[in-house]
Design a protein around this motif. Structure first.
Motif, PDB file in Angstrom:
ATOM      1  N   PRO A 219       0.804  -1.239   0.000  1.00 35.65           N
ATOM      2  CA  PRO A 219       0.000   0.000   0.000  1.00 35.65           C
ATOM      3  C   PRO A 219       0.827   1.275   0.000  1.00 35.65           C
ATOM      4  N   GLU A 220       2.118   1.161   0.350  1.00 33.02           N
ATOM      5  CA  GLU A 220       2.952   2.355   0.380  1.00 33.02           C
ATOM      6  C   GLU A 220       3.355   2.841  -1.009  1.00 33.02           C
ATOM      7  N   LEU A 221       3.126   2.031  -2.037  1.00 32.32           N
ATOM      8  CA  LEU A 221       3.520   2.413  -3.392  1.00 32.32           C
ATOM      9  C   LEU A 221       2.512   3.380  -4.004  1.00 32.32           C
ATOM     10  N   ARG A 222       3.030   4.333  -4.758  1.00 29.64           N
ATOM     11  CA  ARG A 222       2.193   5.313  -5.449  1.00 29.64           C
ATOM     12  C   ARG A 222       2.537   5.295  -6.936  1.00 29.64           C
ATOM     13  N   GLY A 223       1.518   5.525  -7.753  1.00 31.37           N
ATOM     14  CA  GLY A 223       1.721   5.496  -9.198  1.00 31.37           C
ATOM     15  C   GLY A 223       2.634   6.615  -9.663  1.00 31.37           C
ATOM     16  N   GLY A 224       3.312   6.375 -10.764  1.00 27.84           N
ATOM     17  CA  GLY A 224       4.200   7.385 -11.334  1.00 27.84           C
ATOM     18  C   GLY A 224       4.331   7.191 -12.828  1.00 27.84           C
ATOM     19  N   GLY A 225       4.989   8.138 -13.483  1.00 31.91           N
ATOM     20  CA  GLY A 225       5.122   8.052 -14.930  1.00 31.91           C
ATOM     21  C   GLY A 225       3.848   8.485 -15.625  1.00 31.91           C
ATOM     22  N   TYR A 226       3.892   8.513 -16.941  1.00 28.81           N
ATOM     23  CA  TYR A 226       2.735   8.979 -17.700  1.00 28.81           C
ATOM     24  C   TYR A 226       1.541   8.058 -17.567  1.00 28.81           C
ATOM     25  N   ASP A 227       1.769   6.756 -17.256  1.00 27.34           N
ATOM     26  CA  ASP A 227       0.660   5.825 -17.137  1.00 27.34           C
ATOM     27  C   ASP A 227       0.374   5.442 -15.690  1.00 27.34           C
ATOM     28  N   LYS A 228       1.026   6.121 -14.724  1.00 25.55           N
ATOM     29  CA  LYS A 228       0.753   5.969 -13.295  1.00 25.55           C
ATOM     30  C   LYS A 228       0.921   4.532 -12.792  1.00 25.55           C
ATOM     31  N   LYS A 229       1.883   3.821 -13.322  1.00 21.13           N
ATOM     32  CA  LYS A 229       2.131   2.461 -12.864  1.00 21.13           C
ATOM     33  C   LYS A 229       2.723   2.485 -11.458  1.00 21.13           C
ATOM     34  N   LEU A 230       2.295   1.519 -10.630  1.00 21.24           N
ATOM     35  CA  LEU A 230       2.806   1.430  -9.268  1.00 21.24           C
ATOM     36  C   LEU A 230       4.286   1.067  -9.246  1.00 21.24           C
ATOM     37  N   SER A 231       4.786   0.525 -10.333  1.00 19.32           N
ATOM     38  CA  SER A 231       6.188   0.102 -10.387  1.00 19.32           C
ATOM     39  C   SER A 231       7.138   1.224 -10.783  1.00 19.32           C
ATOM     40  N   TRP A 232       6.608   2.381 -11.173  1.00 18.12           N
ATOM     41  CA  TRP A 232       7.467   3.408 -11.774  1.00 18.12           C
ATOM     42  C   TRP A 232       8.511   3.915 -10.778  1.00 18.12           C
ATOM     43  N   HIS A 233       8.081   4.339  -9.601  1.00 20.90           N
ATOM     44  CA  HIS A 233       9.021   4.862  -8.611  1.00 20.90           C
ATOM     45  C   HIS A 233       9.927   3.757  -8.076  1.00 20.90           C
ATOM     46  N   VAL A 234       9.400   2.533  -7.983  1.00 21.97           N
ATOM     47  CA  VAL A 234      10.219   1.408  -7.525  1.00 21.97           C
ATOM     48  C   VAL A 234      11.357   1.170  -8.518  1.00 21.97           C
ATOM     49  N   GLY A 235      11.037   1.233  -9.803  1.00 23.86           N
ATOM     50  CA  GLY A 235      12.066   1.049 -10.821  1.00 23.86           C
ATOM     51  C   GLY A 235      13.135   2.126 -10.751  1.00 23.86           C
ATOM     52  N   GLN A 236      12.716   3.367 -10.501  1.00 18.81           N
ATOM     53  CA  GLN A 236      13.684   4.459 -10.359  1.00 18.81           C
ATOM     54  C   GLN A 236      14.596   4.221  -9.151  1.00 18.81           C
ATOM     55  N   ALA A 237      13.974   3.813  -8.020  1.00 15.30           N
ATOM     56  CA  ALA A 237      14.745   3.560  -6.798  1.00 15.30           C
ATOM     57  C   ALA A 237      15.689   2.385  -6.989  1.00 15.30           C
ATOM     58  N   PHE A 238      15.241   1.376  -7.742  1.00 12.74           N
ATOM     59  CA  PHE A 238      16.104   0.224  -8.000  1.00 12.74           C
ATOM     60  C   PHE A 238      17.332   0.641  -8.804  1.00 12.74           C
ATOM     61  N   ARG A 239      17.153   1.440  -9.832  1.00 13.78           N
ATOM     62  CA  ARG A 239      18.295   1.874 -10.637  1.00 13.78           C
ATOM     63  C   ARG A 239      19.287   2.678  -9.799  1.00 13.78           C
ATOM     64  N   TYR A 240      18.761   3.515  -8.915  1.00 13.99           N
ATOM     65  CA  TYR A 240      19.642   4.291  -8.041  1.00 13.99           C
ATOM     66  C   TYR A 240      20.446   3.352  -7.142  1.00 13.99           C
ATOM     67  N   HIS A 241      19.774   2.348  -6.573  1.00 10.02           N
ATOM     68  CA  HIS A 241      20.463   1.392  -5.703  1.00 10.02           C
ATOM     69  C   HIS A 241      21.487   0.580  -6.488  1.00 10.02           C
ATOM     70  N   ARG A 242      21.101   0.114  -7.668  1.00  5.89           N
ATOM     71  CA  ARG A 242      22.022  -0.671  -8.495  1.00  5.89           C
ATOM     72  C   ARG A 242      23.281   0.127  -8.815  1.00  5.89           C
TER      73      ARG A 242
END
Length: 325
Positions: A219-242
């Motif tokens: 529930p802590e995930l929020r939509g992002g990107g042009y299509d508001k996918k719940l994975s958008w911010h997670v993907g950004q955070a993953f790339r930063y961590h990687r």
């Protein structure tokens, strides 16, 4: 340098207003529109708000490129795309005489690839040694560690995992049956059995919480990107961590899926069962027209085959525990 206050600007001649005119005039794709707005939003943050386009001098542009763009966690190609978007915006303003013609403050910069990334490098699985590095450190983005571990142990795509609801997970004799419906292909729709103790513990912890069946599993995930996918911010955070742990641009979140498939192949899992498990289409008419798909029995058998070397499993367990000191 003293910037002009937002209240003093005529809206139609400010960067905010001109950006809308530019994007409306180009008729670009929705994805391109979002990317251009994202590039401008980051510049706007650097400028401290909405400004006149004349505020952005070549010296200020150079400061932005050196201090923000080159220092960002984005890949070199993403940085180049953002720089190109700003250059195109200023070129459009020049044709409308909002800025001087022939002088673009965003021209002449080069965004080089980092030493460990190659242009056009083909994406690949992680090695076992790289997994030890990936599952280390202290990323703070909500649910990132759990989504990473589920990706490694199920091979599911990032948006399939981030989009799960409580109704999508049921339990049968200690095995989680995860219904995947929010996926990019028809073959991706499947019931995924999860038996390994690490992902089972994650799913147990998440489903133990009282929530409506339709509620997000994360529930802590929020939509992002042009299509508001719940994975958008997670993907950004993953790339930063990687990037932070020093892994190269040849790997991404989807490389966890590649790693899972490679690992299962090396463990001798039947290719048809594996394809059904990860949601790959099967090529022959017998499978696409006449087969009813895999049963939960075959899914369970595939799930029970999932293992990684002890040092990798220990690293993942430690990585998950450290998010709750």
């Amino acid at each position: 340098m003293q910037l002009i206050a937002h209240a003093q600007l005529p809206t139609e001649n400010s960067l905010d207003g001109l950006l809308d005119k530019w994007i409306d005039s180009t008729g670009c794709l929705k994805t391109t529109s979002f990317q251009r707005r994202q590039a401008y939003a980051e510049l706007r943050d650097f400028l401290g708000g909405n400004r006149s386009p004349t505020v952005v001098t070549p010296a200020l542009a150079a400061q932005y490129v050196d201090e923000r763009l080159r220092q960002s966690a984005d890949s070199p190609s993403t940085r180049r795309r953002k720089l190109s978007a700003l250059g195109a915006f200023w070129a459009w303003m020049a044709t409308r005489r909002f800025v001087a013609n022939g002088v673009n403050p965003w021209s002449g910069f080069r965004i080089r690839n980092s030493g460990n990334a190659r242009v056009g490098a083909k994406k690949r699985p992680y090695t076992m040694t790289e997994l030890l590095r990936l599952f280390s450190g202290s990323p703070t983005y909500p649910a990132l560690r759990e989504v990473m571990a589920l990706g490694l142990f199920t091979g599911a795509r990032i948006n399939e995992l981030c989009s799960l609801t409580h109704a999508d997970v049921r339990w049968d004799r200690g095995v989680a049956i995860v219904q995947i419906t929010r996926t990019k292909t028809t073959a991706g729709v499947r019931n995924l059995a999860v038996a390994h103790h690490i992902p089972v513990a994650i799913l147990r912890s998440r489903t133990r919480r009282s929530a409506p069946a339709s509620a997000q599993l994360f529930p802590e995930l929020r939509g992002g990107g042009y299509d508001k996918k719940l994975s958008w911010h997670v993907g950004q955070a993953f790339r930063y961590h990687r990037n932070k742990v020093g892994l190269c641009g040849e790997t991404d979140f989807h490389s966890l899926r590649r790693t899972f498939i490679t690992r299962m192949e090396n463990l001798g899992v039947d290719q048809v069962h594996l394809a059904r498990y990860v949601g790959h289409a099967l090529p022959t008419l017998a499978f696409t027209l006449y087969s009813g798909g895999s049963t939960e029995t075959t899914q369970r058998a595939t799930a029970r085959a999932v293992t990684y070397p002890p040092r990798v499993e220990a690293a993942v367990s430690s990585f998950l525990r450290s998010q709750h000191p």
